[in-house]
Write a protein that holds these residues in place. Structure first.
Motif, PDB file in Angstrom:
ATOM      1  N   PRO A 201       0.812  -1.219   0.000  1.00 27.78           N
ATOM      2  CA  PRO A 201       0.000   0.000   0.000  1.00 27.78           C
ATOM      3  C   PRO A 201       0.846   1.271   0.000  1.00 27.78           C
ATOM      4  O   PRO A 201       0.306   2.368  -0.152  1.00 27.78           O
ATOM      5  N   GLU A 202       2.162   1.119   0.166  1.00 25.27           N
ATOM      6  CA  GLU A 202       3.064   2.264   0.033  1.00 25.27           C
ATOM      7  C   GLU A 202       2.956   2.895  -1.355  1.00 25.27           C
ATOM      8  O   GLU A 202       3.302   4.063  -1.549  1.00 25.27           O
ATOM      9  N   TYR A 203       2.504   2.113  -2.336  1.00 27.11           N
ATOM     10  CA  TYR A 203       2.375   2.607  -3.717  1.00 27.11           C
ATOM     11  C   TYR A 203       0.992   3.198  -3.982  1.00 27.11           C
ATOM     12  O   TYR A 203       0.651   3.483  -5.124  1.00 27.11           O
ATOM     13  N   LEU A 204       0.229   3.359  -2.938  1.00 25.69           N
ATOM     14  CA  LEU A 204      -1.093   3.960  -3.046  1.00 25.69           C
ATOM     15  C   LEU A 204      -0.968   5.446  -2.746  1.00 25.69           C
ATOM     16  O   LEU A 204      -0.644   5.840  -1.632  1.00 25.69           O
ATOM     17  N   GLY A 205      -1.215   6.282  -3.735  1.00 25.60           N
ATOM     18  CA  GLY A 205      -1.097   7.723  -3.541  1.00 25.60           C
ATOM     19  C   GLY A 205      -2.316   8.302  -2.835  1.00 25.60           C
ATOM     20  O   GLY A 205      -3.085   7.583  -2.175  1.00 25.60           O
ATOM     21  N   LYS A 206      -2.516   9.596  -2.990  1.00 28.15           N
ATOM     22  CA  LYS A 206      -3.650  10.252  -2.337  1.00 28.15           C
ATOM     23  C   LYS A 206      -4.980   9.707  -2.826  1.00 28.15           C
ATOM     24  O   LYS A 206      -6.009   9.888  -2.173  1.00 28.15           O
ATOM     25  N   GLU A 207      -4.945   9.021  -3.977  1.00 28.31           N
ATOM     26  CA  GLU A 207      -6.170   8.382  -4.465  1.00 28.31           C
ATOM     27  C   GLU A 207      -6.719   7.378  -3.465  1.00 28.31           C
ATOM     28  O   GLU A 207      -7.894   7.026  -3.490  1.00 28.31           O
ATOM     29  N   GLY A 208      -5.838   6.913  -2.568  1.00 32.65           N
ATOM     30  CA  GLY A 208      -6.263   5.952  -1.561  1.00 32.65           C
ATOM     31  C   GLY A 208      -7.346   6.479  -0.637  1.00 32.65           C
ATOM     32  O   GLY A 208      -8.046   5.697   0.016  1.00 32.65           O
ATOM     33  N   ASN A 209      -7.482   7.792  -0.571  1.00 30.93           N
ATOM     34  CA  ASN A 209      -8.552   8.356   0.254  1.00 30.93           C
ATOM     35  C   ASN A 209      -9.930   7.927  -0.233  1.00 30.93           C
ATOM     36  O   ASN A 209     -10.905   8.008   0.517  1.00 30.93           O
ATOM     37  N   LYS A 210      -9.998   7.485  -1.500  1.00 27.39           N
ATOM     38  CA  LYS A 210     -11.263   6.961  -2.020  1.00 27.39           C
ATOM     39  C   LYS A 210     -11.726   5.736  -1.224  1.00 27.39           C
ATOM     40  O   LYS A 210     -12.914   5.429  -1.179  1.00 27.39           O
ATOM     41  N   LEU A 211     -10.762   5.035  -0.603  1.00 24.40           N
ATOM     42  CA  LEU A 211     -11.091   3.783   0.088  1.00 24.40           C
ATOM     43  C   LEU A 211     -11.440   3.975   1.564  1.00 24.40           C
ATOM     44  O   LEU A 211     -11.812   3.013   2.231  1.00 24.40           O
ATOM     45  N   LEU A 212     -11.318   5.198   2.076  1.00 25.02           N
ATOM     46  CA  LEU A 212     -11.468   5.403   3.512  1.00 25.02           C
ATOM     47  C   LEU A 212     -12.822   4.961   4.027  1.00 25.02           C
ATOM     48  O   LEU A 212     -12.929   4.257   5.035  1.00 25.02           O
TER      49      LEU A 212
END
Length: 421
Positions: A201-212
């Motif tokens: 998940p270190e390769y997950l950028g700010k787009e990861g906020n979609k998963l919160l």
């Protein structure tokens, strides 16, 4: 594609707890969390490269997906794994061995073992297949199954080379996040539980906020397992929503035993390789792969160039090492670190040298003690560790080894001793 030494048994599939090297306390802890209804909806498996965090996640995902979602007892009632109130108290396996036996009896086990179970989903860094693509993990599903079947202890560099990334940067994209949301919104197909393993998940950028929102309020019976090496590179908003499961490095004895059993090598060689690998099973396999390399001669040449032969010899040596490639450069530096550690042990051991040290290494380590005191050797180890860090991040090899040569010169010049063969 990497050599077969990463996978001595071509048809082995890491979906049983017995397949994971060591980690007995962690295996029992995971089973206890299920049995005692203390399982979070989102787990972070945090372990350094080669610790077995991914294989352990694979086995645990298989176990969860193969558990029944209901039992019969006067009526059909749902079984919860996540701490919600329920009327049924099922009898879960209490040991890794019992869990393995349970899994192998389940109808869906063959699908889980071959990484095709419809309720176990995977997410991992990918690259565009062609310019303009917006890649998602399922674009590489076949390659992923082959990779984790062959190299379950591999790192992200191995994976990206496996899919032909060369110097391209892998990412977990916004499109991937949307695909995860879509997949987990569907009902489970065969299992009572859906599992998503997100590797790196270190390769997950700010787009990861979609998963919160999905991670905080997931669909019923849904488990997220994030498998990471460096928590500092994970979005804090995601990190705060995960229950930490620390994956420690396997013991040297466990790695040595695995090398003997799976790699068919002698115990003495396995113990030496395990000691150098420092709890990293991937590095142990790499060391076996490069066992024919004469690291000691290369090291002697470097030290003599630093201490005796001068700049021309140093430039020639740097040209030589820069041609070896990143993995061999790492192995060489790890071997140097190993010799320094043996040297420090010898310095404090007196008349009782470490039993695991080979005669050729003992002689070289004693020479190291003659030209560098312990505090200087410890400083050199720190510099080698930094160099490995930068090699892993694709630093320019010539610049890196030139800087390292200068640093070593200043660390050891006052206690110089020429290392003759």
């Amino acid at each position: 594609m990497l050599p077969n030494i990463f996978h001595p048994h071509p048809y082995l599939r890491f979906m049983l707890f017995a397949d994971i090297i060591g980690q007995q306390p962690t295996k029992r802890h995971l089973l206890e969390m299920v049995e005692q209804n203390r399982l979070s909806h989102a787990l972070l498996f945090l372990g350094k490269e080669g610790s077995g965090a991914l294989p352990l996640a694979l086995a645990f995902a298989a176990y969860i997906s193969l558990l029944p979602n209901s039992t019969t007892g006067g009526g059909r009632e749902e079984v919860s794994l996540f701490g919600e109130a329920e009327n049924v108290k099922p009898a879960f396996p209490k040991t890794p061995e019992a869990a393995d036996a349970f899994m192998q009896k389940q109808p869906g086990f063959s699908k889980a073992r071959n990484y095709i179970h419809p309720d176990i989903h995977f997410s991992y860094p990918v690259i565009p297949k062609k310019s303009g693509d917006k890649p998602v993990s399922t674009d590489y599903a076949e390659e992923w199954r082959e990779f984790i079947g062959q190299m379950p202890y591999g790192n992200v560099y191995d994976w990206l080379q496996f899919i032909g990334a060369e110097n391209k940067q892998g990412n977990i994209t916004a499109e991937e996040c949307n695909d995860i949301i879509r997949k987990l919104s569907l009902k489970s197909f065969e299992s009572g539980h859906k599992v998503l393993i997100m590797w790196m998940p270190e390769y997950l950028g700010k787009e990861g906020n979609k998963l919160l929102k999905l991670i905080e309020e997931p669909p019923a019976n849904t488990l997220f397992i994030l498998v990471a090496e460096n928590e500092d590179l994970i979005l804090p908003t995601i990190l705060s929503r995960c229950q930490l499961v620390k994956i420690n490095a396997p013991d040297t004895s466990d790695i040595a035993g695995a090398l003997v059993k799976r790699g068919n090598i002698e115990m003495v060689a396995a113990q030496q390789t395990a000691a150098i690998s420092q709890g990293n099973y991937r590095e142990a396999l790499q060391l076996l792969q490069n066992a024919s390399e004469d690291w000691q001669s290369l090291l002697r040449e470097w030290l003599n160039a630093i201490l005796k032969n001068g700049p021309a010899a140093q430039v020639k040596w740097i040209e030589e090492i820069s041609k070896l490639g990143r993995e061999k450069q790492k192995q060489f530096l790890l071997y140097f670190m190993h010799l320094l550690q043996q040297s420090i042990r010898l310095c404090f051991a007196g008349d009782n040298p470490p039993v695991s040290i080979a005669d050729s290494e003992k002689d070289f380590a004693e020479r190291l003690n003659k030209f560098a005191p312990v505090n200087h050797q410890q400083a050199i180890i720190e510099e080698l560790n930094k160099a490995i860090y930068y090699i892993e991040r694709n630093a320019n090899a010539k610049m890196l080894f030139h800087a390292l040569t200068i640093k070593l010169y200043h660390l050891i010049r006052n206690n110089a001793l020429i290392l003759t063969p």
